[in-house]
Design an enzyme around this catalytic site. Structure first.
Site, PDB file in Angstrom:
ATOM      1  N   ARG A   1      33.467 -31.686   6.831  1.00  0.00           N
ATOM      2  CA  ARG A   1      32.621 -31.001   7.819  1.00  0.00           C
ATOM      3  C   ARG A   1      33.474 -30.609   9.017  1.00  0.00           C
ATOM      4  O   ARG A   1      34.099 -31.485   9.633  1.00  0.00           O
ATOM      5  CB  ARG A   1      31.510 -31.940   8.321  1.00  0.00           C
ATOM      6  CG  ARG A   1      30.656 -32.542   7.216  1.00  0.00           C
ATOM      7  CD  ARG A   1      29.294 -31.897   7.136  1.00  0.00           C
ATOM      8  NE  ARG A   1      28.622 -32.302   5.923  1.00  0.00           N
ATOM      9  CZ  ARG A   1      27.490 -32.986   5.880  1.00  0.00           C
ATOM     10  NH1 ARG A   1      26.885 -33.337   7.007  1.00  0.00           N
ATOM     11  NH2 ARG A   1      26.936 -33.308   4.726  1.00  0.00           N
TER      12      ARG A   1
ATOM     13  N   HIS B   1      30.743 -39.069  13.874  1.00  0.00           N
ATOM     14  CA  HIS B   1      31.061 -37.908  13.034  1.00  0.00           C
ATOM     15  C   HIS B   1      32.560 -37.815  12.759  1.00  0.00           C
ATOM     16  O   HIS B   1      33.362 -37.867  13.688  1.00  0.00           O
ATOM     17  CB  HIS B   1      30.609 -36.610  13.713  1.00  0.00           C
ATOM     18  CG  HIS B   1      29.133 -36.453  13.753  1.00  0.00           C
ATOM     19  ND1 HIS B   1      28.384 -36.779  14.854  1.00  0.00           N
ATOM     20  CD2 HIS B   1      28.259 -36.021  12.821  1.00  0.00           C
ATOM     21  CE1 HIS B   1      27.098 -36.546  14.596  1.00  0.00           C
ATOM     22  NE2 HIS B   1      26.994 -36.103  13.368  1.00  0.00           N
TER      23      HIS B   1
ATOM     24  N   SER C   1      20.293 -39.058   4.258  1.00  0.00           N
ATOM     25  CA  SER C   1      19.275 -38.009   4.230  1.00  0.00           C
ATOM     26  C   SER C   1      18.914 -37.795   2.778  1.00  0.00           C
ATOM     27  O   SER C   1      19.799 -37.754   1.926  1.00  0.00           O
ATOM     28  CB  SER C   1      19.847 -36.693   4.748  1.00  0.00           C
ATOM     29  OG  SER C   1      19.587 -36.568   6.097  1.00  0.00           O
TER      30      SER C   1
HETATM   31  P1  ATP Z   1      23.921 -36.207  11.533  1.00  0.00           P
HETATM   32  O1  ATP Z   1      22.518 -35.807  11.883  1.00  0.00           O
HETATM   33  O2  ATP Z   1      24.247 -37.618  11.892  1.00  0.00           O
HETATM   34  O3  ATP Z   1      24.958 -35.229  11.977  1.00  0.00           O
HETATM   35  P2  ATP Z   1      23.495 -34.951   9.022  1.00  0.00           P
HETATM   36  O4  ATP Z   1      22.012 -34.848   9.093  1.00  0.00           O
HETATM   37  O5  ATP Z   1      24.334 -33.759   9.257  1.00  0.00           O
HETATM   38  O6  ATP Z   1      23.999 -36.176   9.934  1.00  0.00           O
HETATM   39  P3  ATP Z   1      23.616 -35.060   6.190  1.00  0.00           P
HETATM   40  O7  ATP Z   1      24.184 -33.703   6.055  1.00  0.00           O
HETATM   41  O8  ATP Z   1      22.224 -35.266   5.826  1.00  0.00           O
HETATM   42  O9  ATP Z   1      23.895 -35.604   7.638  1.00  0.00           O
HETATM   43  O10 ATP Z   1      24.578 -36.082   5.420  1.00  0.00           O
HETATM   44  C1  ATP Z   1      24.145 -37.278   4.796  1.00  0.00           C
HETATM   45  C2  ATP Z   1      24.829 -38.482   5.388  1.00  0.00           C
HETATM   46  O11 ATP Z   1      26.220 -38.261   5.472  1.00  0.00           O
HETATM   47  C3  ATP Z   1      24.430 -38.821   6.797  1.00  0.00           C
HETATM   48  O12 ATP Z   1      23.249 -39.557   6.826  1.00  0.00           O
HETATM   49  C4  ATP Z   1      25.601 -39.623   7.267  1.00  0.00           C
HETATM   50  O13 ATP Z   1      25.567 -40.957   6.777  1.00  0.00           O
HETATM   51  C5  ATP Z   1      26.746 -38.940   6.606  1.00  0.00           C
HETATM   52  N1  ATP Z   1      27.387 -37.957   7.497  1.00  0.00           N
HETATM   53  C6  ATP Z   1      26.975 -36.725   7.802  1.00  0.00           C
HETATM   54  N2  ATP Z   1      27.838 -36.091   8.600  1.00  0.00           N
HETATM   55  C7  ATP Z   1      28.841 -36.964   8.816  1.00  0.00           C
HETATM   56  C8  ATP Z   1      30.051 -36.891   9.541  1.00  0.00           C
HETATM   57  N3  ATP Z   1      30.414 -35.805  10.187  1.00  0.00           N
HETATM   58  N4  ATP Z   1      30.859 -37.979   9.541  1.00  0.00           N
HETATM   59  C9  ATP Z   1      30.529 -39.086   8.856  1.00  0.00           C
HETATM   60  N5  ATP Z   1      29.407 -39.208   8.145  1.00  0.00           N
HETATM   61  C10 ATP Z   1      28.559 -38.164   8.114  1.00  0.00           C
END
Ligand code: ATP
Length: 543
Positions: free
Chosen positions: A315, A324, A469
């Protein structure tokens, strides 16, 4: 564990090759003796062979630096090595051979020194004391000349001191008979492991006594990660991370899930949005996958029924936050459902309860090590995970005086506050919030049957922060296309994905978990960089 003199050959048959003949055993013994002699003479050549008065030390072969050629896969001696963590009172009076890092070297006098040897999470005190025909003053001098973190081979006799030993994990000592340095560390290390392992309590105590302690900052730690990783808390963190991954796989395999690997080099983004790393794929624009989302769904269309993946997720996060990373490990699940996405929530529930139970039962040593440096309260969770609707969560926040925009996203502060409220009311740090507004979820999320402003979706929280999620996905191509367009996605870029649903696609749902987040929040660590071996964030691409 060694019960023989350390230079003796391995007993017959111990290598798993079955019983060997006496003749063979004799041959092996000779070979082992030769290798040990070679090591001694190599040490004598490279070590402190001269006394201060210039006379040669008859014990010079018992200590010294071993030249690299001696450990260039030259011989297999068959000598038996003991793990530092296996040094227990039952080995008293036995001769053992260990290898580890010289964590501390404490000269006591010209005739005595202590050496603390560390192997992974275990440490043992080794005593080098002058003794006729065994240890000379030059031997002691050699021991005290070692630099911290140098790799040493110690042969010695296990003894059990009367008083408990403070500061080492093992409660026995090794009376050193031979000491060889395999690889010297530079004398001035950029990080002192003792400093890197200090707890806040130690700093507080030092402040009261006026003692000056070095505090190692997060950036310095990460710059010298190979050193920083040696602290007990870090050793423990990544062992726990390994167990989280292990239980994830083990549990899902036991429920008939199939492990898959989806591509990380993709054209078009996986979820929409701008947070992708773009790259040039032989002249074609491409990017690194920001999740395995579309591909794990296509695997369901491919007839696997239930799939999971453990893999890197990329990401291009812009903001620098405590939770993040730009690259993290995604634990992903996708499964057919019969009628309700609660079937997916049930998997989340039993998987994570099994995981937490396992960690509490089997990782006590690791949790204690983390607790000593970063004290935390054990995670509270229920055997049947609490499920609240998004609206119930909003209501709880409202009643506690926090206003949230109707159908709006919860920011980090609101999520944390809700975590505290849920803990007070339901006595759990782990819960599922479901039925999120449509506007907050990605295009492929199935809307609710009774109100299309909401979705069949959920997030899962530990200590008020999101770790998962998940949702039911749309499995009809018409609705999928409509939702993608409504979310501003150019459907041409995901046509192969949408087409997968034209050939007969079962109803399904799934979820994505961030491995580093789970470990960070389970252990109540304050920064995701602590749970990533070599973190990648908007400002860090090395080491
Ligand atoms: P957030 O709201 O915390 O930015 P997200 O809603 O973008 O997370 P999802 O795309 O649903 O997250 O990703 C599923 C899971 O992956 C998240 O619940 C989290 O545990 C993990 N995750 C997401 N983005 C990151 C990141 N940049 N770094 C580490 N873990 C992440």
């Amino acid at each position: 564990m060694s019960s023989e003199p350390a230079s003796a050959p391995a007993p017959a048959g111990e290598d798993g090759a079955g019983t060997i003949s006496k003749k063979q055993a004799k041959k092996e013994a000779k070979k082992a003796e030769k290798a040990a002699r070679q090591q001694e003479s190599a040490a004598a050549a490279g070590g402190a062979a001269q006394t201060d008065s210039g006379e040669s030390d008859p014990l010079a072969g018992s200590y010294g630096d071993i030249p690299v050629e001696e450990i260039q896969s030259k011989a297999v001696s068959g000598r038996e090595w003991t793990e530092v963590g296996d040094l227990e009172t039952g080995l008293a009076d036995r001769t053992v051979l260990i290898r580890g890092a010289a964590q501390a070297i404490r000269p006591v006098s010209k005739k005595m020194a202590f050496l603390v040897v560390r192997q992974s999470m275990s440490t043992v005190q080794c005593v080098v004391v002058v003794s006729k025909d065994l240890v000379s003053p030059q031997f002691v001098k050699f021991a005290t000349s070692l630099s911290k973190e140098s790799i040493v081979d110690v042969e010695g006799v296990v003894s059990v001191p009367k008083d408990p030993i403070k500061g080492t994990t093992q409660q026995v000592e090794v009376q050193v008979r031979k000491l060889y340095c395999v690889n010297r560390a530079i004398p001035n290390l950029p990080i002192n492991i003792e400093d890197a392992a200090r707890s806040e309590t130690e700093f507080e105590k030092a402040e009261l006594t006026g003692e000056q302690l070095v505090r190692v900052g997060q950036d310095t730690r990460l710059n010298y990660r190979a050193l920083d990783l040696r602290t007990p808390a870090n050793q423990a963190t990544f062992r726990i991370q390994c167990q989280v991954e292990h239980i994830f796989r083990e549990f899902l395999l036991s429920k008939e899930f199939v492990g898959i690997h989806t591509p990380k080099l993709i054209s078009g983004s996986s979820e929409g949005g701008a947070a992708v790393f773009k790259l040039d794929y032989k002249g074609q624009p491409a990017c690194l996958a920001q999740s395995p989302q579309l591909y794990k769904q296509m695997a369901i269309c491919g007839g696997f029924g239930r799939v999971f993946e453990v893999g890197s997720v990329f990401r291009a996060e812009d903001s620098y936050t405590h939770r993040h990373l730009c690259e993290f490990v995604g634990l992903d699940v996708e499964m057919e459902i019969k009628e309700h996405y609660f079937e997916v929530c049930d998997i989340v529930d039993s998987l994570f309860v099994a995981m937490f139970d396992h960690l509490h039962k089997n990782c006590k040593k690791e949790l204690d090590a983390i607790n000593r440096q970063y004290p935390f309260e054990p995670l509270k969770y229920l055997q049947k995970t609490l499920r609240l609707t998004y609206d119930e969560g909003i209501q709880m926040l409202k009643e506690a005086g926090t206003e949230i925009e109707p159908m709006g996203d919860l920011n980090t502060e609101a999520e944390k506050k809700l975590g505290r409220l849920v803990r007070q009311k339901y006595d759990t740090d782990f819960y599922i919030l479901y039925r999120y507004p449509l506007a907050l979820r990605p295009f492929y999320t199935m809307p609710c049957h009774d109100n299309p402003a909401y979705t069949n979706s959920f997030d899962v929280f530990i200590r008020g922060e999101e770790i998962i999620s998940g949702a039911q996905r749309i499995h009809t191509p018409e609705l999928l296309t409509k939702r993608a367009e409504a979310c501003g996605i150019d459907v041409k870029t995901i046509s192969t994905y949408i087409d997968s649903f034209r050939y007969g696609a079962p109803p399904h749902g799934g979820f994505g978990v961030g491995l580093e987040r789970v470990v960070m929040l389970f252990c109540a660590l304050n920064n995701i960089r602590k749970t990533s071996l070599f973190p990648r964030d908007p400002q860090r691409l090395v080491p």
